[in-house]
Scaffold this motif. Structure first.
Motif, mmCIF file in Angstrom:
data_model
loop_
_atom_site.group_PDB
_atom_site.id
_atom_site.type_symbol
_atom_site.label_atom_id
_atom_site.label_comp_id
_atom_site.label_asym_id
_atom_site.label_seq_id
_atom_site.Cartn_x
_atom_site.Cartn_y
_atom_site.Cartn_z
ATOM 1 N N HIS A 187 0.848 -1.204 0.000
ATOM 2 C CA HIS A 187 0.000 0.000 0.000
ATOM 3 C C HIS A 187 0.880 1.250 0.000
ATOM 4 O O HIS A 187 1.779 1.378 0.825
ATOM 5 C CB HIS A 187 -0.910 -0.004 1.232
ATOM 6 N N PRO A 188 0.637 2.169 -0.910
ATOM 7 C CA PRO A 188 1.521 3.336 -1.001
ATOM 8 C C PRO A 188 1.411 4.325 0.161
ATOM 9 O O PRO A 188 2.324 5.126 0.360
ATOM 10 C CB PRO A 188 1.099 4.001 -2.314
ATOM 11 N N TYR A 189 0.336 4.285 0.953
ATOM 12 C CA TYR A 189 0.129 5.323 1.962
ATOM 13 C C TYR A 189 -0.108 4.824 3.375
ATOM 14 O O TYR A 189 -0.078 5.608 4.312
ATOM 15 C CB TYR A 189 -1.093 6.177 1.574
ATOM 16 N N VAL A 190 -0.414 3.542 3.551
ATOM 17 C CA VAL A 190 -0.931 3.062 4.828
ATOM 18 C C VAL A 190 -0.171 1.833 5.316
ATOM 19 O O VAL A 190 0.276 1.013 4.523
ATOM 20 C CB VAL A 190 -2.436 2.692 4.668
ATOM 21 N N TRP A 191 -0.055 1.724 6.626
ATOM 22 C CA TRP A 191 0.369 0.477 7.259
ATOM 23 C C TRP A 191 -0.619 0.201 8.387
ATOM 24 O O TRP A 191 -1.210 1.128 8.950
ATOM 25 C CB TRP A 191 1.804 0.540 7.765
ATOM 26 N N ILE A 192 -0.861 -1.071 8.653
ATOM 27 C CA ILE A 192 -1.842 -1.453 9.669
ATOM 28 C C ILE A 192 -1.258 -2.561 10.532
ATOM 29 O O ILE A 192 -0.665 -3.513 10.014
ATOM 30 C CB ILE A 192 -3.163 -1.950 9.034
ATOM 31 N N GLU A 193 -1.454 -2.429 11.842
ATOM 32 C CA GLU A 193 -1.087 -3.492 12.771
ATOM 33 C C GLU A 193 -2.344 -3.906 13.506
ATOM 34 O O GLU A 193 -3.149 -3.065 13.899
ATOM 35 C CB GLU A 193 -0.056 -3.002 13.791
ATOM 36 N N GLY A 194 -2.512 -5.186 13.682
ATOM 37 C CA GLY A 194 -3.681 -5.697 14.379
ATOM 38 C C GLY A 194 -4.301 -6.822 13.587
ATOM 39 O O GLY A 194 -3.764 -7.275 12.575
#
Length: 157
Positions: free
Chosen positions: A31-38
């Motif tokens: 993803h060019p704009y986002v990172w997600i943890e969980g």
């Protein structure tokens, strides 16, 4: 309240698209704009991070919760700035066989949503288009059909 939507078709089955979207730990890789943890589960609290974007410092996080979750159909989360703005970002998937239509939505509500609609909606459309192209690339595909992005202003009922 307003909503921005981008719709694309990819030549991949829904299950494969779902697997990529629910692999939050891998978001940062494609993803060019986002990172997600969980964990991708209804009600789950996640760390939703923005990469360097629009002058914001890199790896900025905002509170988020998974509130859109229906396996192989809908996945999304809600971000918020208390008492000012809520932002729902979600994907809806449809299709059959080896083709999937991906609807990527961003819905903004709250006291300041009307003020930010014009400057934000155009930028969000562009961001959604690039993110969806990156999703297709992650799937080993390209966007096979692009539908017109839309920007809708909604009134509360």
């Amino acid at each position: 309240m307003f909503e921005v939507e981008n719709i694309v078709q990819v030549d991949q089955p829904i299950g494969r698209v779902w697997d990529v979207l629910t692999a939050f730990a891998e978001f940062e890789q494609w993803h060019p704009y986002v990172w997600i943890e969980g964990r991708a589960a209804y009600g789950g609290v996640i760390r939703y991070g923005l990469k360097q974007l629009a002058g914001l410092p890199a790896r900025r996080t905002v509170p988020a919760r998974v509130l859109h979750f229906e396996p192989k159909r809908t996945l999304g989360w809600r971000l918020w700035v208390p008492r000012l703005l809520t932002v729902d970002e979600f994907y809806t998937l449809s299709g059959a066989g080896a083709r999937t239509v991906v609807r990527h939505h961003v819905r903004c509500e709250g006291p300041i949503s009307g003020l930010i609609r014009r400057p934000v909606s155009r930028k969000v459309k562009s961001l959604l288009e690039r993110a969806d192209a990156a999703l297709a690339t992650k799937l080993g595909d390209r966007v096979t059909e692009r539908y017109r992005s839309s920007d809708r202003r909604s009134k509360r009922r």
